[in-house]
Write a protein that holds these residues in place. Structure first.
Motif, mmCIF file in Angstrom:
data_model
loop_
_atom_site.group_PDB
_atom_site.id
_atom_site.type_symbol
_atom_site.label_atom_id
_atom_site.label_comp_id
_atom_site.label_asym_id
_atom_site.label_seq_id
_atom_site.Cartn_x
_atom_site.Cartn_y
_atom_site.Cartn_z
ATOM 1 N N VAL A 188 43.901 45.273 48.256
ATOM 2 C CA VAL A 188 43.732 43.860 48.587
ATOM 3 C C VAL A 188 44.917 43.365 49.425
ATOM 4 C CG1 VAL A 188 43.631 41.529 47.610
ATOM 5 C CG2 VAL A 188 42.292 43.385 46.576
ATOM 6 N N ARG A 189 46.125 43.755 49.040
ATOM 7 C CA ARG A 189 47.313 43.287 49.758
ATOM 8 C C ARG A 189 47.328 43.770 51.207
ATOM 9 N NH1 ARG A 189 53.473 44.881 48.060
ATOM 10 N NH2 ARG A 189 52.539 46.960 48.182
ATOM 11 N N ARG A 190 46.770 44.936 51.453
ATOM 12 C CA ARG A 190 46.822 45.515 52.795
ATOM 13 C C ARG A 190 45.777 44.922 53.741
ATOM 14 N NH1 ARG A 190 48.498 50.272 54.321
ATOM 15 N NH2 ARG A 190 46.427 51.003 54.968
ATOM 16 N N HIS A 191 44.720 44.331 53.196
ATOM 17 C CA HIS A 191 43.587 43.937 54.038
ATOM 18 C C HIS A 191 43.209 42.484 53.760
ATOM 19 C CE1 HIS A 191 43.183 48.119 55.186
ATOM 20 N NE2 HIS A 191 43.247 48.441 53.911
ATOM 21 N N GLU A 192 43.286 41.653 54.780
ATOM 22 C CA GLU A 192 43.191 40.209 54.587
ATOM 23 C C GLU A 192 41.820 39.742 54.123
ATOM 24 O OE1 GLU A 192 43.384 37.719 58.059
ATOM 25 O OE2 GLU A 192 42.972 39.416 59.388
ATOM 26 N N HIS A 193 40.775 40.532 54.333
ATOM 27 C CA HIS A 193 39.437 40.115 53.918
ATOM 28 C C HIS A 193 38.975 40.845 52.658
ATOM 29 C CE1 HIS A 193 39.094 37.612 57.346
ATOM 30 N NE2 HIS A 193 39.056 38.590 58.225
ATOM 31 N N PHE A 194 39.919 41.349 51.883
ATOM 32 C CA PHE A 194 39.592 42.054 50.642
ATOM 33 C C PHE A 194 39.977 41.190 49.441
ATOM 34 C CE2 PHE A 194 38.068 45.774 48.699
ATOM 35 C CZ PHE A 194 37.742 46.703 49.689
ATOM 36 N N TYR A 195 39.155 41.240 48.382
ATOM 37 C CA TYR A 195 39.339 40.424 47.189
ATOM 38 C C TYR A 195 39.116 41.291 45.948
ATOM 39 C CZ TYR A 195 38.641 36.635 50.585
ATOM 40 O OH TYR A 195 38.749 35.800 51.668
ATOM 41 N N VAL A 196 39.393 40.715 44.783
ATOM 42 C CA VAL A 196 39.029 41.322 43.497
ATOM 43 C C VAL A 196 38.375 40.245 42.637
ATOM 44 C CG1 VAL A 196 40.804 43.120 43.403
ATOM 45 C CG2 VAL A 196 41.315 40.842 42.513
ATOM 46 N N ASP A 197 37.552 40.685 41.672
ATOM 47 C CA ASP A 197 37.083 39.720 40.685
ATOM 48 C C ASP A 197 37.561 40.120 39.293
ATOM 49 O OD1 ASP A 197 35.061 41.107 39.058
ATOM 50 O OD2 ASP A 197 33.622 40.895 40.681
ATOM 51 N N VAL A 198 37.516 39.176 38.379
ATOM 52 C CA VAL A 198 38.099 39.344 37.042
ATOM 53 C C VAL A 198 37.054 39.725 35.996
ATOM 54 C CG1 VAL A 198 39.859 37.630 37.603
ATOM 55 C CG2 VAL A 198 37.808 36.916 36.333
ATOM 56 N N SER A 199 35.841 40.030 36.433
ATOM 57 C CA SER A 199 34.732 40.222 35.497
ATOM 58 C C SER A 199 34.986 41.350 34.505
ATOM 59 C CB SER A 199 33.443 40.505 36.276
ATOM 60 O OG SER A 199 33.577 41.681 37.060
ATOM 61 N N ALA A 200 34.527 41.120 33.266
ATOM 62 C CA ALA A 200 34.583 42.095 32.163
ATOM 63 C C ALA A 200 35.998 42.414 31.707
ATOM 64 C CB ALA A 200 33.849 43.389 32.529
ATOM 65 N N MET A 201 36.967 41.596 32.089
ATOM 66 C CA MET A 201 38.353 41.868 31.702
ATOM 67 C C MET A 201 38.813 41.028 30.516
ATOM 68 S SD MET A 201 39.547 44.293 33.607
ATOM 69 C CE MET A 201 41.339 44.155 33.700
ATOM 70 N N ASP A 202 37.973 40.103 30.045
ATOM 71 C CA ASP A 202 38.420 39.215 28.969
ATOM 72 C C ASP A 202 38.651 39.954 27.656
ATOM 73 O OD1 ASP A 202 35.605 38.513 27.278
ATOM 74 O OD2 ASP A 202 35.337 39.063 29.370
ATOM 75 N N THR A 203 38.006 41.126 27.468
ATOM 76 C CA THR A 203 38.218 41.906 26.242
ATOM 77 C C THR A 203 39.370 42.894 26.387
ATOM 78 O OG1 THR A 203 36.586 43.550 26.956
ATOM 79 C CG2 THR A 203 35.792 41.722 25.579
ATOM 80 N N ARG A 204 40.063 42.855 27.516
ATOM 81 C CA ARG A 204 41.183 43.764 27.785
ATOM 82 C C ARG A 204 42.424 42.932 28.121
ATOM 83 N NH1 ARG A 204 36.559 45.813 30.481
ATOM 84 N NH2 ARG A 204 35.849 47.762 29.523
#
Length: 294
Positions: free
Chosen positions: A192-208
Protein backbone atom coordinates in the motif's frame (compact mmCIF):
# COMPACT_ATOMS: atom_id res chain seq x y z
CA UNK A 1 -22.09 7.65 17.72
CA UNK A 2 -19.78 6.11 15.11
CA UNK A 3 -21.27 6.06 11.62
CA UNK A 4 -20.14 3.83 8.74
CA UNK A 5 -20.24 5.41 5.32
CA UNK A 6 -19.19 2.43 3.18
CA UNK A 7 -18.75 -1.23 4.15
CA UNK A 8 -16.44 -2.42 1.35
CA UNK A 9 -16.61 -6.14 2.16
CA UNK A 10 -19.82 -8.16 2.49
CA UNK A 11 -20.96 -11.54 1.17
CA UNK A 12 -24.08 -13.24 -0.11
CA UNK A 13 -24.59 -16.94 -0.74
CA UNK A 14 -26.66 -19.84 0.54
CA UNK A 15 -25.20 -23.03 1.91
CA UNK A 16 -25.90 -26.00 -0.31
CA UNK A 17 -26.69 -23.81 -3.31
CA UNK A 18 -23.65 -21.55 -3.56
CA UNK A 19 -21.48 -22.47 -0.58
CA UNK A 20 -20.38 -26.09 -0.44
CA UNK A 21 -17.51 -28.49 -0.94
CA UNK A 22 -14.33 -28.29 1.11
CA UNK A 23 -14.85 -24.66 2.13
CA UNK A 24 -18.21 -25.41 3.76
CA UNK A 25 -16.85 -28.59 5.37
CA UNK A 26 -13.82 -26.74 6.77
CA UNK A 27 -16.04 -23.99 8.10
CA UNK A 28 -17.74 -26.60 10.29
CA UNK A 29 -14.40 -28.17 11.21
CA UNK A 30 -12.89 -24.87 12.35
CA UNK A 31 -15.87 -23.18 14.02
CA UNK A 32 -18.39 -25.96 14.52
CA UNK A 33 -21.11 -23.92 12.84
CA UNK A 34 -22.12 -22.36 9.54
CA UNK A 35 -21.56 -18.65 9.02
CA UNK A 36 -21.79 -18.35 5.25
CA UNK A 37 -25.49 -18.92 4.62
CA UNK A 38 -26.94 -15.55 3.62
CA UNK A 39 -30.08 -14.83 1.63
CA UNK A 40 -30.54 -11.50 -0.17
CA UNK A 41 -33.19 -10.51 2.40
CA UNK A 42 -30.92 -11.30 5.32
CA UNK A 43 -28.06 -9.41 3.73
CA UNK A 44 -30.21 -6.36 3.00
CA UNK A 45 -31.29 -6.19 6.64
CA UNK A 46 -27.69 -6.34 7.91
CA UNK A 47 -26.52 -3.81 5.31
CA UNK A 48 -28.76 -1.15 6.84
CA UNK A 49 -26.00 -0.60 9.42
CA UNK A 50 -23.94 1.26 6.78
CA UNK A 51 -24.87 3.96 4.31
CA UNK A 52 -23.59 1.77 1.44
CA UNK A 53 -22.21 -1.76 1.18
CA UNK A 54 -20.15 -3.59 -1.42
CA UNK A 55 -21.60 -7.05 -2.15
CA UNK A 56 -19.09 -9.56 -3.50
CA UNK A 57 -19.65 -12.42 -5.89
CA UNK A 58 -17.29 -15.36 -5.33
CA UNK A 59 -16.08 -17.53 -8.22
CA UNK A 60 -14.04 -20.17 -6.38
CA UNK A 61 -15.02 -23.53 -7.78
CA UNK A 62 -11.73 -25.15 -6.61
CA UNK A 63 -12.90 -24.78 -2.99
CA UNK A 64 -16.51 -25.65 -3.75
CA UNK A 65 -18.05 -22.17 -3.52
CA UNK A 66 -19.50 -20.14 -6.40
CA UNK A 67 -21.71 -17.12 -5.76
CA UNK A 68 -22.57 -16.12 -9.35
CA UNK A 69 -22.32 -12.62 -10.73
CA UNK A 70 -25.93 -12.88 -11.91
CA UNK A 71 -27.10 -13.74 -8.40
CA UNK A 72 -25.36 -10.69 -6.93
CA UNK A 73 -26.63 -8.43 -9.72
CA UNK A 74 -30.21 -9.52 -9.02
CA UNK A 75 -29.78 -9.07 -5.26
CA UNK A 76 -28.54 -5.47 -5.56
CA UNK A 77 -30.96 -4.39 -8.29
CA UNK A 78 -33.07 -1.39 -7.24
CA UNK A 79 -31.17 -1.11 -3.94
CA UNK A 80 -29.12 2.09 -4.18
CA UNK A 81 -27.25 1.32 -0.94
CA UNK A 82 -25.82 -1.94 -2.35
CA UNK A 83 -22.85 -2.01 -4.76
CA UNK A 84 -22.39 -5.30 -6.60
CA UNK A 85 -18.93 -6.65 -7.45
CA UNK A 86 -18.22 -9.44 -9.92
CA UNK A 87 -15.90 -12.35 -9.28
CA UNK A 88 -14.17 -14.18 -12.13
CA UNK A 89 -11.58 -16.93 -11.83
CA UNK A 90 -8.84 -16.01 -14.34
CA UNK A 91 -8.23 -19.70 -15.03
CA UNK A 92 -11.62 -20.05 -16.72
CA UNK A 93 -11.29 -20.22 -20.54
CA UNK A 94 -13.98 -17.56 -20.91
CA UNK A 95 -12.77 -15.34 -18.05
CA UNK A 96 -12.50 -12.21 -20.21
CA UNK A 97 -16.01 -12.64 -21.59
CA UNK A 98 -17.38 -13.24 -18.09
CA UNK A 99 -15.91 -9.99 -16.80
CA UNK A 100 -17.12 -7.98 -19.78
CA UNK A 101 -20.60 -9.44 -19.32
CA UNK A 102 -20.55 -8.61 -15.60
CA UNK A 103 -19.66 -4.98 -16.29
CA UNK A 104 -21.54 -4.26 -19.51
CA UNK A 105 -24.65 -6.41 -19.12
CA UNK A 106 -25.04 -6.82 -15.36
CA UNK A 107 -23.83 -3.36 -14.34
CA UNK A 108 -21.46 -4.60 -11.62
CA UNK A 109 -18.98 -2.10 -10.24
CA UNK A 110 -15.78 -4.03 -9.46
CA UNK A 111 -13.90 -7.34 -9.42
CA UNK A 112 -13.15 -9.75 -6.56
CA UNK A 113 -10.08 -11.98 -6.88
CA UNK A 114 -8.86 -14.63 -4.44
CA UNK A 115 -5.77 -16.43 -5.77
CA UNK A 116 -5.57 -18.76 -2.80
CA UNK A 117 -9.19 -19.85 -3.37
CA UNK A 118 -9.17 -19.71 -7.17
CA UNK A 119 -5.85 -21.55 -7.53
CA UNK A 120 -3.84 -19.07 -9.59
CA UNK A 121 -0.73 -17.02 -8.93
CA UNK A 122 -1.19 -13.21 -9.09
CA UNK A 123 1.61 -13.05 -11.70
CA UNK A 124 -0.14 -15.54 -14.00
CA UNK A 125 -0.62 -14.02 -17.49
CA UNK A 126 -4.32 -14.95 -17.33
CA UNK A 127 -4.69 -12.83 -14.20
CA UNK A 128 -2.82 -9.90 -15.74
CA UNK A 129 -5.05 -10.13 -18.81
CA UNK A 130 -8.13 -9.87 -16.56
CA UNK A 131 -6.63 -6.88 -14.75
CA UNK A 132 -6.10 -5.22 -18.11
CA UNK A 133 -9.84 -5.48 -18.73
CA UNK A 134 -10.59 -4.09 -15.26
CA UNK A 135 -8.19 -1.23 -15.99
CA UNK A 136 -9.94 -0.57 -19.30
CA UNK A 137 -13.32 -0.25 -17.58
CA UNK A 138 -11.91 1.65 -14.61
CA UNK A 139 -13.38 -0.77 -12.08
CA UNK A 140 -11.59 -1.39 -8.75
CA UNK A 141 -10.27 -4.79 -7.72
CA UNK A 142 -10.41 -6.33 -4.24
CA UNK A 143 -7.97 -9.15 -3.46
CA UNK A 144 -8.25 -11.82 -0.80
CA UNK A 145 -4.50 -11.91 -0.35
CA UNK A 146 -3.88 -13.54 3.01
CA UNK A 147 -4.52 -16.74 4.89
CA UNK A 148 -7.76 -18.70 5.06
CA UNK A 149 -9.25 -21.53 7.09
CA UNK A 150 -9.92 -24.02 4.31
CA UNK A 151 -7.33 -26.67 3.50
CA UNK A 152 -8.46 -26.62 -0.15
CA UNK A 153 -6.80 -23.22 -0.66
CA UNK A 154 -3.25 -22.90 -2.03
CA UNK A 155 -1.32 -21.04 0.64
CA UNK A 156 1.69 -20.12 -1.49
CA UNK A 157 -0.53 -17.92 -3.68
CA UNK A 158 -1.65 -15.85 -0.68
CA UNK A 159 1.27 -13.54 0.16
CA UNK A 160 0.45 -9.82 -0.20
CA UNK A 161 3.86 -8.91 -1.64
CA UNK A 162 2.90 -10.82 -4.79
CA UNK A 163 0.59 -7.90 -5.60
CA UNK A 164 3.49 -5.51 -6.09
CA UNK A 165 3.90 -6.63 -9.70
CA UNK A 166 0.21 -6.10 -10.63
CA UNK A 167 0.38 -2.70 -8.94
CA UNK A 168 3.42 -1.75 -11.00
CA UNK A 169 1.82 -3.06 -14.18
CA UNK A 170 -1.43 -1.12 -13.63
CA UNK A 171 -0.52 2.01 -11.63
CA UNK A 172 -3.86 3.77 -12.21
CA UNK A 173 -6.00 0.75 -11.28
CA UNK A 174 -7.54 1.12 -7.82
CA UNK A 175 -7.07 -2.06 -5.80
CA UNK A 176 -7.24 -3.13 -2.19
CA UNK A 177 -6.26 -6.06 0.01
CA UNK A 178 -8.97 -7.57 2.18
CA UNK A 179 -8.56 -8.45 5.86
CA UNK A 180 -5.39 -6.33 6.18
CA UNK A 181 -3.67 -9.24 4.40
CA UNK A 182 -3.47 -11.10 7.72
CA UNK A 183 -1.31 -12.58 9.08
CA UNK A 184 1.07 -10.65 6.81
CA UNK A 185 -0.32 -7.25 7.74
CA UNK A 186 2.99 -5.37 7.56
CA UNK A 187 3.72 -6.94 4.18
CA UNK A 188 0.32 -5.85 2.89
CA UNK A 189 0.88 -2.31 4.12
CA UNK A 190 4.31 -2.22 2.48
CA UNK A 191 2.53 -2.70 -0.86
CA UNK A 192 0.00 0.00 0.00
CA UNK A 193 2.79 2.44 0.90
CA UNK A 194 4.51 1.92 -2.44
CA UNK A 195 1.46 2.45 -4.65
CA UNK A 196 -0.80 5.48 -4.36
CA UNK A 197 -3.96 3.73 -5.59
CA UNK A 198 -3.66 0.73 -3.27
CA UNK A 199 -5.74 0.28 -0.09
CA UNK A 200 -6.51 -2.29 2.62
CA UNK A 201 -9.71 -3.13 4.44
CA UNK A 202 -10.15 -4.14 8.07
CA UNK A 203 -12.71 -6.91 7.51
CA UNK A 204 -12.70 -10.01 9.75
CA UNK A 205 -10.03 -8.54 12.02
CA UNK A 206 -12.24 -7.71 15.02
CA UNK A 207 -11.64 -11.19 16.52
CA UNK A 208 -7.86 -10.74 16.19
CA UNK A 209 -7.13 -7.77 18.48
CA UNK A 210 -3.35 -8.21 18.57
CA UNK A 211 -3.00 -8.53 14.79
CA UNK A 212 -5.39 -5.62 14.30
CA UNK A 213 -3.50 -3.44 16.77
CA UNK A 214 -0.21 -4.21 15.02
CA UNK A 215 -1.78 -3.46 11.64
CA UNK A 216 -3.17 -0.12 12.80
CA UNK A 217 0.20 0.78 14.31
CA UNK A 218 2.00 -0.09 11.07
CA UNK A 219 -0.50 1.90 9.00
CA UNK A 220 0.22 4.86 11.26
CA UNK A 221 4.00 4.39 11.02
CA UNK A 222 3.86 4.08 7.23
CA UNK A 223 1.57 7.13 7.06
CA UNK A 224 -1.10 5.29 5.06
CA UNK A 225 -3.89 5.49 7.62
CA UNK A 226 -5.94 7.40 5.07
CA UNK A 227 -5.99 4.29 2.86
CA UNK A 228 -7.49 1.97 5.46
CA UNK A 229 -11.08 1.14 4.47
CA UNK A 230 -13.93 -0.11 6.62
CA UNK A 231 -15.13 -3.64 5.88
CA UNK A 232 -17.09 -6.08 8.01
CA UNK A 233 -16.82 -9.39 6.08
CA UNK A 234 -20.50 -10.01 6.81
CA UNK A 235 -21.72 -12.69 7.65
CA UNK A 236 -18.42 -13.60 9.36
CA UNK A 237 -18.71 -10.38 11.33
CA UNK A 238 -21.01 -7.35 11.46
CA UNK A 239 -20.66 -3.59 11.22
CA UNK A 240 -21.25 -3.25 14.95
CA UNK A 241 -18.69 -5.88 15.97
CA UNK A 242 -16.13 -4.44 13.57
CA UNK A 243 -16.49 -0.95 15.06
CA UNK A 244 -16.09 -2.36 18.58
CA UNK A 245 -13.03 -4.36 17.50
CA UNK A 246 -11.40 -1.33 15.91
CA UNK A 247 -11.81 0.77 19.06
CA UNK A 248 -10.53 -2.09 21.21
CA UNK A 249 -7.42 -2.47 19.02
CA UNK A 250 -6.82 1.29 19.04
CA UNK A 251 -6.98 1.27 22.85
CA UNK A 252 -4.48 -1.62 22.84
CA UNK A 253 -2.12 0.43 20.64
CA UNK A 254 -2.25 3.26 23.14
CA UNK A 255 -1.96 1.14 26.28
CA UNK A 256 1.09 -0.69 24.90
CA UNK A 257 2.63 2.52 23.58
CA UNK A 258 3.06 1.14 20.04
CA UNK A 259 1.07 3.92 18.34
CA UNK A 260 -1.18 6.79 19.28
CA UNK A 261 -4.24 5.54 17.39
CA UNK A 262 -7.14 7.58 18.73
CA UNK A 263 -10.89 7.08 18.79
CA UNK A 264 -11.08 9.88 16.23
CA UNK A 265 -8.77 7.90 13.92
CA UNK A 266 -11.18 4.97 14.09
CA UNK A 267 -14.13 7.26 13.42
CA UNK A 268 -12.34 8.45 10.28
CA UNK A 269 -11.94 4.86 9.02
CA UNK A 270 -15.66 4.30 9.57
CA UNK A 271 -16.62 7.54 7.86
CA UNK A 272 -14.23 7.17 4.91
CA UNK A 273 -15.97 7.64 1.55
CA UNK A 274 -14.68 4.56 -0.27
CA UNK A 275 -17.13 5.18 -3.12
CA UNK A 276 -15.17 8.29 -4.05
CA UNK A 277 -11.73 6.87 -3.23
CA UNK A 278 -12.22 3.74 -5.32
CA UNK A 279 -13.96 5.52 -8.19
CA UNK A 280 -17.11 3.42 -7.91
CA UNK A 281 -18.93 4.92 -10.85
CA UNK A 282 -22.34 3.48 -11.75
CA UNK A 283 -22.52 1.73 -15.11
CA UNK A 284 -26.14 1.05 -16.15
CA UNK A 285 -26.29 -2.44 -17.63
CA UNK A 286 -27.15 -2.80 -21.30
CA UNK A 287 -29.70 -5.44 -20.29
CA UNK A 288 -31.37 -3.23 -17.67
CA UNK A 289 -34.72 -3.78 -19.33
CA UNK A 290 -34.54 -7.46 -18.40
CA UNK A 291 -33.85 -8.62 -14.83
CA UNK A 292 -30.75 -10.81 -14.41
CA UNK A 293 -31.34 -14.54 -14.18
CA UNK A 294 -31.28 -16.52 -10.93
Amino acid sequence: MTLVTVDVHTHLGERGTHVGGPLADDEMRVWGRTHWDVTPAGHAAAAAAATASVVLAFDAEPVGTVVPNEYVAKAVADKPNLIGFASVNPTRPDAAARLRHAVEDLGLYGLKLGPTYQHFHPHDPACLDLLEIADHYGIPVVWHQGTTFTRAAIAEFARPLQLDLPARRFPALRMWIAHFGHPWTAEALSVVRRHEHFYVDVSAMDTRPWQLAQALATASEYQVFDRVLFGSDYPFSTVERTITGLHRAAALCRSLGIANVTASDIDHICARDAVALLGLRPRPPRSSQQPPGP
